[in-house]
Write a protein that holds these residues in place. Structure first.
Motif, PDB file in Angstrom:
ATOM      1  N   HIS A 508       0.767  -1.295  -0.064  1.00  0.00           N
ATOM      2  CA  HIS A 508       0.091  -0.093  -0.013  1.00  0.00           C
ATOM      3  C   HIS A 508       0.834   1.163   0.126  1.00  0.00           C
ATOM      4  O   HIS A 508       1.872   1.218   0.470  1.00  0.00           O
ATOM      5  CB  HIS A 508      -0.847   0.170   1.325  1.00  0.00           C
ATOM      6  CG  HIS A 508      -1.776  -1.012   1.244  1.00  0.00           C
ATOM      7  ND1 HIS A 508      -2.901  -1.123   0.700  1.00  0.00           N
ATOM      8  CD2 HIS A 508      -1.838  -2.300   1.898  1.00  0.00           C
ATOM      9  CE1 HIS A 508      -3.748  -2.456   0.841  1.00  0.00           C
ATOM     10  NE2 HIS A 508      -2.957  -2.907   1.731  1.00  0.00           N
ATOM     11  N   LEU A 509       0.231   2.362  -0.533  1.00  0.00           N
ATOM     12  CA  LEU A 509       0.781   3.679  -0.204  1.00  0.00           C
ATOM     13  C   LEU A 509       2.234   3.650  -0.990  1.00  0.00           C
ATOM     14  O   LEU A 509       3.250   4.155  -0.481  1.00  0.00           O
ATOM     15  CB  LEU A 509       1.002   4.101   0.830  1.00  0.00           C
ATOM     16  CG  LEU A 509      -0.250   4.216   1.784  1.00  0.00           C
ATOM     17  CD1 LEU A 509       0.283   4.474   3.397  1.00  0.00           C
ATOM     18  CD2 LEU A 509      -1.172   5.225   1.396  1.00  0.00           C
ATOM     19  N   THR A 510       2.337   2.832  -2.243  1.00  0.00           N
ATOM     20  CA  THR A 510       3.566   2.960  -2.758  1.00  0.00           C
ATOM     21  C   THR A 510       4.287   4.131  -3.358  1.00  0.00           C
ATOM     22  O   THR A 510       5.548   4.306  -3.375  1.00  0.00           O
ATOM     23  CB  THR A 510       3.611   1.797  -4.061  1.00  0.00           C
ATOM     24  OG1 THR A 510       2.648   2.335  -4.795  1.00  0.00           O
ATOM     25  CG2 THR A 510       3.382   0.453  -3.655  1.00  0.00           C
ATOM     26  N   ASP A 511       3.297   5.067  -3.497  1.00  0.00           N
ATOM     27  CA  ASP A 511       3.923   6.539  -4.070  1.00  0.00           C
ATOM     28  C   ASP A 511       3.456   7.476  -3.201  1.00  0.00           C
ATOM     29  O   ASP A 511       3.363   8.689  -3.451  1.00  0.00           O
ATOM     30  CB  ASP A 511       3.261   6.654  -5.576  1.00  0.00           C
ATOM     31  CG  ASP A 511       1.748   6.756  -5.283  1.00  0.00           C
ATOM     32  OD1 ASP A 511       1.222   6.142  -4.462  1.00  0.00           O
ATOM     33  OD2 ASP A 511       1.087   7.161  -6.455  1.00  0.00           O
ATOM     34  N   ARG A 512       3.446   7.253  -1.933  1.00  0.00           N
ATOM     35  CA  ARG A 512       2.885   8.158  -0.891  1.00  0.00           C
ATOM     36  C   ARG A 512       3.747   8.412   0.323  1.00  0.00           C
ATOM     37  O   ARG A 512       3.791   7.193   1.016  1.00  0.00           O
ATOM     38  CB  ARG A 512       1.356   8.070  -0.636  1.00  0.00           C
ATOM     39  CG  ARG A 512       0.360   7.737  -1.456  1.00  0.00           C
ATOM     40  CD  ARG A 512      -0.237   9.483  -2.034  1.00  0.00           C
ATOM     41  NE  ARG A 512      -1.297   9.353  -2.614  1.00  0.00           N
ATOM     42  CZ  ARG A 512      -2.050  10.308  -3.068  1.00  0.00           C
ATOM     43  NH1 ARG A 512      -1.754  11.629  -2.410  1.00  0.00           N
ATOM     44  NH2 ARG A 512      -3.093  10.258  -3.888  1.00  0.00           N
ATOM     45  N   VAL A 513       4.475   9.263   0.548  1.00  0.00           N
ATOM     46  CA  VAL A 513       5.471   9.451   1.526  1.00  0.00           C
ATOM     47  C   VAL A 513       5.310  10.651   2.004  1.00  0.00           C
ATOM     48  O   VAL A 513       4.758  11.616   1.623  1.00  0.00           O
ATOM     49  CB  VAL A 513       6.840   9.012   1.121  1.00  0.00           C
ATOM     50  CG1 VAL A 513       6.923   7.449   0.699  1.00  0.00           C
ATOM     51  CG2 VAL A 513       7.533  10.202   0.018  1.00  0.00           C
TER      52      VAL A 513
END
Length: 575
Positions: A508-513
């Motif tokens: 999950h959230l591979t492009d959200r940091v």
């Protein structure tokens, strides 16, 4: 002994009031000194008589009117160059200090801005001294407050008290100074702020009166009874002042941008600005300096509409060119004069349409206050200025109606006062002095948990389950090649997945940091956009994981800080 004294001051509301009185007295003395220095410079350069104001002088030699502002611009450029070599850091305004830095303001900045303002005003640029007054007042207050280790909330109040003394002493108007501080520098009104702010404003005014400062004192007489028919006129005049104030503020910004683009040389820009002011002063001396003498004449004399319109345009153009070319000062007094001329013009036009027309003095006072509220962004301060100027409660009614309309129009159509508009042009996201500095201090880096369970992306699901049994962790950060962030896996979801599921399919959230430099507001927006309960914190382009932050922890810490600021503003906080 010193530590014990600081502890007593830090914990005593009465001690803070005592500090405010000391600050007010010091600021009143310095306001007198700065006003005397600027007027002395004008007398020296223009050959003025001791009690004559530059903007009211009618017999100035043309060569001086043209030459002095030009050479003054060159002198200011030289002063700025010396200051930049000694102190390259840009001065912080009291509003900016209270909004972003918890009231931390340099006294050195006050000396710098004070010197630049006195020189600019003294050579005839169309700027007021109030910017220097408030800078010095805020600087003294901040320095004394930090020496006594005041809490953030108390320090912000004391800085506001310093500016209240500055404006109160400048205009011989303690209520005006106090509400200037509440509306612009503190950003809110509270009982905790009332006592130190009022004490400082009153002490500053008393010192200025004892020294017979005569800085920007404005006095006039107004009728004790005002016909109700003036209220509709006040509303219309307030609307016109609001729209005109927006034009003036945008004019300053546009002029500054254009001059900077086409005349990159600062000395040349200042000299040309001085030449333009001198040229306007050949039309009328109203273009020179803050305009105190001209405002007095605007109240005391009658004039047809067309000459008043010329004076208004000359003063507005001189103020725009002065600030746009780089002279240092404020628009406070210039906005009062422009507004007074606008009110007199409005009365003259009505008299032409329907003789004999309304009382021009009443509309002059209303215009002064409404235009001042549009530009400065302090409607109650302008209302009290009208009250303290005239001593007439009857006039205060239509003035309040006008400033309310003027302020609403500027707020809805523009969104800034002149001070916050200048911050906007510099890229600062400040619309008021409300304390948002603590939000910037509350960063992701300071809130994140550094001990983060991680696993390589190459791990199969069985090995993952063995390494992270149920209850051992809630979520695990998955690392790809080179230790780069790949995503987050929910441990309960991994244990519930079919055995043949690849770990990559659970990411999950591979492009959200998050980044450690993000403040709390930005982080909350990121959580909202990602619809996530937790997010990894990475160090930048390398995407190396340095921590993990949960939305629940972020909201809890944010709520704690909000409550702390609320208690400070209400005067409840004691620790």
């Amino acid at each position: 002994m010193a530590a014990r004294l600081r502890g007593w001051v830090r914990g005593s509301e009465v001690a803070v009031v005592g500090l405010a009185v000391l600050v007010g007295a010091a600021v009143g003395l310095l306001a007198w000194g700065m006003g005397a220095a600027a007027h002395g410079l004008q007398r020296l350069l223009y050959g003025l008589e001791p009690h004559l104001r530059l903007s009211a002088a009618t017999r100035l030699p043309d060569e001086l009117v043209l030459l002095v502002p030009v050479l003054g611009g060159l002198a200011l450029a030289g002063l700025n160059h010396l200051i930049a070599r000694w102190r390259p850091k840009r001065p912080i305004d009291p509003i900016e200090a209270n909004a972003l830095h918890g009231g931390r303001l340099s006294l050195t900045d006050g000396a710098v801005v004070g010197a630049q303002t006195v020189l600019s005003n003294g050579v005839g640029a169309s700027v007021g001294l109030e910017a220097g007054y408030t800078q010095v007042g805020g600087g003294i207050a901040s320095r004394l407050g930090r020496a006594c280790s005041l809490r953030r909330g108390d320090l912000r109040i004391l800085v506001g008290a310093g500016t209240a003394a500055a404006i109160g002493a400048a205009f011989n108007a303690p209520l005006t100074g106090a509400f200037y501080a509440f509306e612009l520098v503190i950003g809110t009104y509270s009982i905790a702020a009332l006592f130190p702010v009022v004490a400082s404003a009153v002490s500053g005014v008393l010192v200025a009166r004892l020294l017979q400062a005569g800085t920007y004192v404005v006095e006039t007489a107004a009728p004790g009874v005002v016909d109700p028919g003036y209220y509709p006129l006040a509303l219309l005049l307030g609307a016109l002042c609001g729209l005109s104030g927006i034009l003036l503020m945008r004019g300053v910004g546009t002029t500054e941008t254009l001059l900077t683009r086409f005349i990159p040389s600062v000395p040349l820009r200042l000299m040309l600005g001085g030449l333009a002011v001198g040229g306007l002063a050949l039309i009328s001396p109203v273009a020179l300096s803050a305009g105190h003498g001209a405002l007095h004449l605007a109240f005391m004399t009658e004039a047809p509409a067309w000459p008043v319109l010329v004076l208004l345009l000359v003063k507005a153009a001189a103020s725009i060119v002065s600030l746009g070319s780089g002279f240092r000062g404020g628009l406070f007094f210039a906005s009062l004069l422009i507004g007074a001329l606008g009110g007199k013009l409005f009365a003259g036009v009505l008299a032409m349409l329907s003789p004999p027309g309304p009382d021009p003095l009443i509309l002059t006072i209303i215009g002064m206050s409404a235009f001042g509220a549009a530009v400065i962004g302090a409607p109650l301060s302008m209302t009290f200025l009208a009250l303290e100027t005239t001593g007439s409660l009857a006039v205060a009614g239509p003035v309040l109606a006008a400033v309310a309309v003027s302020g609403l129009i500027v707020r809805r159509l523009f969104g800034y006062s002149f001070a916050t508009w200048r911050f906007h042009l510099r890229g600062e996201a400040i619309r008021s002095a409300h304390d948002i500095g603590w939000v910037n201090d509350l960063t992701v880096g300071s809130l994140m948990r550094r001990a983060v369970p991680t696993a390589p992306a190459a791990l199969d699901l069985a090995a993952f389950r063995q390494r992270f049994p149920l209850g051992a962790a809630t979520r695990v950060v998955i690392l790809g090649e080179g230790g780069r962030y790949a995503g987050i896996v929910s441990v309960p979801e991994a244990h519930a997945a079919p055995p043949e599921t690849a770990l990559e399919g659970l990411l999950h959230l591979t492009d959200r940091v998050l980044l450690p430099s993000m403040n709390a507001s930005v982080a909350m927006a990121a959580f909202e956009a990602a619809e996530a309960e937790a997010m990894a914190v990475v160090d930048g382009p390398a995407r190396r994981v340095i921590g993990l932050l949960t939305e629940a922890h972020l909201l809890r810490r944010y709520g704690e800080e909000v409550e702390k600021r609320r208690r400070e503003e209400s005067g409840i906080a004691s620790g």
